[in-house]
Design a protein around this motif. Sequence first.
Motif, PDB file in Angstrom:
ATOM      1  N   HIS A   1       7.692  20.673  13.850  1.00 20.12           N
ATOM      2  CA  HIS A   1       7.294  20.860  12.408  1.00 20.12           C
ATOM      3  C   HIS A   1       7.596  19.661  11.465  1.00 20.12           C
ATOM      4  CE1 HIS A   1       7.424  24.730  14.588  1.00 20.12           C
ATOM      5  NE2 HIS A   1       6.493  25.167  13.729  1.00 20.12           N
ATOM      6  N   VAL A   2       6.885  19.552  10.763  1.00 24.80           N
ATOM      7  CA  VAL A   2       7.083  18.397   9.765  1.00 24.80           C
ATOM      8  C   VAL A   2       6.787  18.615   8.246  1.00 24.80           C
ATOM      9  CG1 VAL A   2       6.267  15.908   9.331  1.00 24.80           C
ATOM     10  CG2 VAL A   2       6.045  16.812  11.576  1.00 24.80           C
ATOM     11  N   GLY A   3       7.683  18.208   7.479  1.00 26.12           N
ATOM     12  CA  GLY A   3       7.572  18.273   6.110  1.00 26.12           C
ATOM     13  C   GLY A   3       6.724  17.322   5.370  1.00 26.12           C
ATOM     14  N   LEU A   4       5.881  17.625   4.369  1.00 26.79           N
ATOM     15  CA  LEU A   4       5.079  16.387   3.860  1.00 26.79           C
ATOM     16  C   LEU A   4       5.449  16.587   2.564  1.00 26.79           C
ATOM     17  CD1 LEU A   4       1.355  15.438   4.778  1.00 26.79           C
ATOM     18  CD2 LEU A   4       2.459  15.278   2.516  1.00 26.79           C
ATOM     19  N   PRO A   5       6.350  15.676   1.922  1.00 21.01           N
ATOM     20  CA  PRO A   5       6.677  15.804   0.455  1.00 21.01           C
ATOM     21  C   PRO A   5       5.821  15.141  -0.152  1.00 21.01           C
ATOM     22  CG  PRO A   5       8.174  14.143   1.516  1.00 21.01           C
ATOM     23  CD  PRO A   5       7.239  14.709   2.547  1.00 21.01           C
ATOM     24  N   ALA A   6       5.209  15.960  -1.452  1.00 20.90           N
ATOM     25  CA  ALA A   6       4.033  15.568  -2.069  1.00 20.90           C
ATOM     26  C   ALA A   6       4.241  14.413  -3.052  1.00 20.90           C
ATOM     27  CB  ALA A   6       3.425  16.643  -2.918  1.00 20.90           C
ATOM     28  N   HIS A   7       5.804  14.387  -3.455  1.00 19.43           N
ATOM     29  CA  HIS A   7       5.911  13.353  -4.469  1.00 19.43           C
ATOM     30  C   HIS A   7       6.038  11.692  -3.807  1.00 19.43           C
ATOM     31  CE1 HIS A   7       9.698  14.469  -2.652  1.00 19.43           C
ATOM     32  NE2 HIS A   7      10.190  13.322  -3.059  1.00 19.43           N
ATOM     33  N   ARG A   8       6.071  11.697  -2.334  1.00 23.61           N
ATOM     34  CA  ARG A   8       5.931  10.685  -1.636  1.00 23.61           C
ATOM     35  C   ARG A   8       4.568  10.033  -1.254  1.00 23.61           C
ATOM     36  NH1 ARG A   8       9.011   7.781  -3.920  1.00 23.61           N
ATOM     37  NH2 ARG A   8       8.612   6.254  -2.167  1.00 23.61           N
ATOM     38  N   VAL A   9       3.460  11.005  -1.667  1.00 22.67           N
ATOM     39  CA  VAL A   9       2.226  10.932  -0.971  1.00 22.67           C
ATOM     40  C   VAL A   9       1.259   9.671  -2.031  1.00 22.67           C
ATOM     41  CG1 VAL A   9       0.058  11.848  -0.664  1.00 22.67           C
ATOM     42  CG2 VAL A   9       2.257  12.963   0.073  1.00 22.67           C
ATOM     43  N   PHE A  10       0.894   8.731  -1.371  1.00 27.65           N
ATOM     44  CA  PHE A  10      -0.422   7.758  -2.024  1.00 27.65           C
ATOM     45  C   PHE A  10      -1.630   8.398  -2.119  1.00 27.65           C
ATOM     46  CE2 PHE A  10       3.250   5.309  -0.671  1.00 27.65           C
ATOM     47  CZ  PHE A  10       3.204   4.112  -1.639  1.00 27.65           C
ATOM     48  N   VAL A  11      -2.288   8.240  -3.116  1.00 29.05           N
ATOM     49  CA  VAL A  11      -3.589   8.534  -3.300  1.00 29.05           C
ATOM     50  C   VAL A  11      -4.813   7.515  -3.347  1.00 29.05           C
ATOM     51  CG1 VAL A  11      -5.268  10.278  -4.444  1.00 29.05           C
ATOM     52  CG2 VAL A  11      -2.731  10.550  -4.484  1.00 29.05           C
ATOM     53  N   PHE A  12      -5.591   7.436  -2.547  1.00 33.34           N
ATOM     54  CA  PHE A  12      -6.595   6.431  -2.429  1.00 33.34           C
ATOM     55  C   PHE A  12      -8.062   7.165  -2.527  1.00 33.34           C
ATOM     56  CE2 PHE A  12      -3.223   5.106   0.448  1.00 33.34           C
ATOM     57  CZ  PHE A  12      -2.779   4.040  -0.234  1.00 33.34           C
ATOM     58  N   ASP A  13      -8.923   6.228  -3.329  1.00 34.13           N
ATOM     59  CA  ASP A  13     -10.512   6.328  -3.338  1.00 34.13           C
ATOM     60  C   ASP A  13     -10.960   6.625  -2.031  1.00 34.13           C
ATOM     61  OD1 ASP A  13     -13.202   5.640  -3.887  1.00 34.13           O
ATOM     62  OD2 ASP A  13     -12.799   6.181  -5.524  1.00 34.13           O
ATOM     63  N   SER A  14     -11.508   7.941  -1.930  1.00 35.17           N
ATOM     64  CA  SER A  14     -12.123   8.246  -0.426  1.00 35.17           C
ATOM     65  C   SER A  14     -13.256   7.223  -0.285  1.00 35.17           C
ATOM     66  CB  SER A  14     -12.825   9.542  -0.496  1.00 35.17           C
ATOM     67  OG  SER A  14     -13.807   9.812  -1.456  1.00 35.17           O
ATOM     68  N   GLY A  15     -13.970   6.607  -1.255  1.00 34.16           N
ATOM     69  CA  GLY A  15     -15.218   5.717  -0.715  1.00 34.16           C
ATOM     70  C   GLY A  15     -14.676   4.355  -0.652  1.00 34.16           C
ATOM     71  N   THR A  16     -13.991   3.750  -1.623  1.00 38.17           N
ATOM     72  CA  THR A  16     -13.666   2.282  -1.439  1.00 38.17           C
ATOM     73  C   THR A  16     -12.166   1.944  -0.815  1.00 38.17           C
ATOM     74  OG1 THR A  16     -12.377   2.357  -3.739  1.00 38.17           O
ATOM     75  CG2 THR A  16     -14.748   1.845  -3.748  1.00 38.17           C
ATOM     76  N   GLY A  17     -11.443   3.208  -0.733  1.00 42.96           N
ATOM     77  CA  GLY A  17      -9.987   2.975  -0.277  1.00 42.96           C
ATOM     78  C   GLY A  17      -9.467   2.339  -1.218  1.00 42.96           C
ATOM     79  N   ALA A  18      -9.393   2.118  -2.590  1.00 45.90           N
ATOM     80  CA  ALA A  18      -8.404   1.561  -3.711  1.00 45.90           C
ATOM     81  C   ALA A  18      -7.383   2.606  -3.855  1.00 45.90           C
ATOM     82  CB  ALA A  18      -9.340   0.979  -4.697  1.00 45.90           C
ATOM     83  N   LEU A  19      -6.226   1.909  -4.090  1.00 46.28           N
ATOM     84  CA  LEU A  19      -5.243   2.893  -4.536  1.00 46.28           C
ATOM     85  C   LEU A  19      -5.746   3.456  -6.140  1.00 46.28           C
ATOM     86  CD1 LEU A  19      -2.175   3.804  -4.217  1.00 46.28           C
ATOM     87  CD2 LEU A  19      -1.422   2.097  -5.513  1.00 46.28           C
TER      88      LEU A  19
END
Length: 358
Positions: free
Chosen positions: A331-349
């Motif tokens: 079981h793994v915890g995924l802390p949202a405050h440490r998540v990066f978000v990238f554009d789904s098309g270009t992959g840009a941050l």
Amino acid sequence: MSLETIDLTLMCEAVPHLQDINAVFERGRLTAVIGRTLAGKTTLLRSIAGLQERIEGRLELDGRNFSALPPWKRDVAMVYQQFINYPHLNVYENIAFPLRRKHQADDVIRRKVEQILTMVGLSGFETRKPSELSGGQQQRVALARALCREADILLLDEPLVNLDYKLREQLREEFRDLLVARTDAIVIYTTTEPAEAMLLGDRVVVMHEGRILQAGSPAEVFDRPVSEVVAGIVNDPPMSLFPGALDGRGIALEGGISIEAAPHMAGLPPGRYRFGIRAGELRMDGNTLRGRVVFTEVSGSETSLYLETPCGALAVQREGVHVYPHGALVHVGLPAHRVFVFDSGTGALVAAPLAGAN
């Protein structure tokens, strides 16, 4: 003052080995060039040394045309991945060779060679021939000779890659002081290892498929990778990436997994994104995801787990040595405050965790 590359380009059968390389390498600062195999790192160093044919573009050293100089007139020392030594000379004479060519006095040569032998851990090996040394020791001889030369430009092409793990860790710690002491030199160090780039570099340049994707301080590149590709290159294990969506309720991942959105995601429009998280940010005591162990890798004092989850492949890193059988459910915890978000098309941050958020 600095070395500047201007539009360096090398095409081989329509395949770009270098493409529009524009970078500045400053004196007194160590620039770490990081990239995967075939990123163009060695080709870049060979271009600077004047060893690469059919190269287009221009090099300037301290504002003067450097491209026009033949290799033998460029004050460049280079250490390759594969060590190159003089087989007929012993360790002492291998290291002293560039100093003898400069006709330096014997007592000066002795002092410099003894100093560098101590630095690279080869004291006591002075009379041995390269054939009597291990591969790692031969690489250290090549490194010592380049350092003794005190060249204007020092190029190091993954110089620690052939060393054993313990020695590599030791030299990483010592390299910083050793190389930065050359305050008048331009030092460029290539590596595939994120830890080396971040530890050694005053500045980090990220290369991929012959291009520079990002350049900046280690903190800038690590904390705000401009794209998924950069995030993968500067993290070991590579950052795990999941497709998903932002909606009014939070982050919706594959497999029906939902987590609350974090403050740094505020203002992003609803829609599809790619979400990334580093292996060391995940918690083994959490309950966000369930995954099965596909592979376990122990490296030094850390254990990396590679999991199969409803969201996709996931890498988790833990301190210490841990044993997990293949197929074990974790079981793994995924802390949202440490998540990066990238554009789904270009992959840009599009959004990075806030500095200091824990």
